[in-house]
Design a protein around this motif. Structure first.
Motif, PDB file in Angstrom:
ATOM      1  N   ARG A 159       0.795  -1.241   0.016  1.00 46.93           N
ATOM      2  CA  ARG A 159      -0.035   0.018   0.108  1.00 46.93           C
ATOM      3  C   ARG A 159       1.050   1.276  -0.090  1.00 46.93           C
ATOM      4  O   ARG A 159       1.897   1.151   0.918  1.00 46.93           O
ATOM      5  N   THR A 160       0.661   1.967  -0.730  1.00 45.67           N
ATOM      6  CA  THR A 160       1.460   3.420  -1.005  1.00 45.67           C
ATOM      7  C   THR A 160       0.773   4.532  -0.081  1.00 45.67           C
ATOM      8  O   THR A 160      -0.453   4.784  -0.441  1.00 45.67           O
ATOM      9  N   ILE A 161       1.503   5.115   0.729  1.00 42.25           N
ATOM     10  CA  ILE A 161       1.264   6.030   1.471  1.00 42.25           C
ATOM     11  C   ILE A 161       1.271   7.405   0.437  1.00 42.25           C
ATOM     12  O   ILE A 161       2.068   7.774   0.089  1.00 42.25           O
ATOM     13  N   ASN A 211       4.506   8.704  -0.317  1.00 40.24           N
ATOM     14  CA  ASN A 211       5.048   7.665  -1.490  1.00 40.24           C
ATOM     15  C   ASN A 211       5.706   6.509  -1.404  1.00 40.24           C
ATOM     16  O   ASN A 211       6.428   5.932  -2.154  1.00 40.24           O
ATOM     17  N   ASP A 212       6.015   6.300   0.170  1.00 38.16           N
ATOM     18  CA  ASP A 212       6.451   4.891   0.406  1.00 38.16           C
ATOM     19  C   ASP A 212       5.373   3.920   0.161  1.00 38.16           C
ATOM     20  O   ASP A 212       4.270   4.146   0.523  1.00 38.16           O
ATOM     21  N   THR A 213       5.845   2.767  -0.105  1.00 37.56           N
ATOM     22  CA  THR A 213       4.880   1.828  -0.406  1.00 37.56           C
ATOM     23  C   THR A 213       5.447   0.679   0.746  1.00 37.56           C
ATOM     24  O   THR A 213       6.508   0.039   0.654  1.00 37.56           O
ATOM     25  N   ILE A 214       4.403   0.323   1.498  1.00 42.57           N
ATOM     26  CA  ILE A 214       4.528  -0.521   2.612  1.00 42.57           C
ATOM     27  C   ILE A 214       3.787  -1.666   2.652  1.00 42.57           C
ATOM     28  O   ILE A 214       2.819  -1.930   2.107  1.00 42.57           O
ATOM     29  N   HIS A 215       4.199  -2.738   3.254  1.00 38.74           N
ATOM     30  CA  HIS A 215       3.746  -3.975   3.378  1.00 38.74           C
ATOM     31  C   HIS A 215       3.809  -4.287   5.026  1.00 38.74           C
ATOM     32  O   HIS A 215       4.663  -3.913   5.507  1.00 38.74           O
ATOM     33  N   ASN A 258       9.019  -1.000   4.202  1.00 42.93           N
ATOM     34  CA  ASN A 258       8.818  -0.235   3.197  1.00 42.93           C
ATOM     35  C   ASN A 258       9.459  -0.836   1.728  1.00 42.93           C
ATOM     36  O   ASN A 258      10.028  -2.238   1.615  1.00 42.93           O
ATOM     37  N   GLN A 259       9.437   0.100   0.664  1.00 46.03           N
ATOM     38  CA  GLN A 259       9.975  -0.592  -0.710  1.00 46.03           C
ATOM     39  C   GLN A 259      11.221  -0.904  -0.703  1.00 46.03           C
ATOM     40  O   GLN A 259      11.733  -1.605  -1.832  1.00 46.03           O
ATOM     41  N   ARG A 260      12.058  -0.448   0.197  1.00 43.84           N
ATOM     42  CA  ARG A 260      13.532  -0.774   0.020  1.00 43.84           C
ATOM     43  C   ARG A 260      13.970  -1.914   1.152  1.00 43.84           C
ATOM     44  O   ARG A 260      14.830  -2.158   1.415  1.00 43.84           O
ATOM     45  N   ASP A 261      12.788  -2.650   1.614  1.00 43.69           N
ATOM     46  CA  ASP A 261      12.822  -3.904   2.401  1.00 43.69           C
ATOM     47  C   ASP A 261      13.348  -3.402   3.692  1.00 43.69           C
ATOM     48  O   ASP A 261      13.994  -4.207   4.351  1.00 43.69           O
TER      49      ASP A 261
END
Length: 157
Positions: free
Chosen positions: A20-22, A98-102, A129-132
């Protein structure tokens, strides 16, 4: 499957949500709901002068989003009774627009209740985040029905 019951959970078991992108809207709406207009969240020019170089999303918004991500996984549908609380929640890194988190959810322990109708499950939440990178990490216990308890609840309806 409409969810897991107490018996379906095991120590060390993990579940991973989708991403999900913030968004800017998330940040603004959370500021409005919470009333927290701290400059680190709301003032782009001020935030440029911080070590993050931009506005930081409210840490508590990450906690709220993590519960939504857990809900979307569907593992507690029909079996959850109540969340018992949060503990040891740490904001490890910034959560940015714009960070995408899971969410990575890990079962830490299970404890059957005395009645046999429910049990406590200790869980670890990690927002990644998207950078793990883990940006938030914390624990939360939940009270969940056993299959026996679920059948009893259905009979009462």
């Amino acid at each position: 499957m409409s969810g897991y019951y107490f018996e379906d959970f095991n120590e060390g078991q993990t579940f991973v949500s989708g991403g999900r992108t913030i968004t800017e809207t998330d940040l603004t709406m959370f500021s409005m709901i919470s009333g927290d207009w701290n400059p680190i969240h709301a003032d782009m020019e001020f935030a440029k002068s911080t070590r993050f170089g931009q506005r930081v999303v409210h840490g508590v918004l990450g906690m709220a989003v993590s519960t939504g991500m857990m809900h979307e996984m569907g593992i507690f549908h029909d079996s959850v009774i109540a969340m018992l609380g949060y503990r040891d929640w740490n904001f490890i890194g910034p959560l940015l627009v714009n960070d995408t988190i899971h969410l990575k959810l890990t079962i830490l322990s299970t404890e059957l209740g005395k009645s046999g109708n429910s049990g406590k499950i200790a869980r670890r939440f990690q927002l990644i985040n998207q950078r793990d990178e883990v940006v938030q990490d914390g624990q939360s216990d939940v009270l969940v029905l056993t299959r026996q308890g679920g059948q009893s609840a259905q009979k009462k309806k």
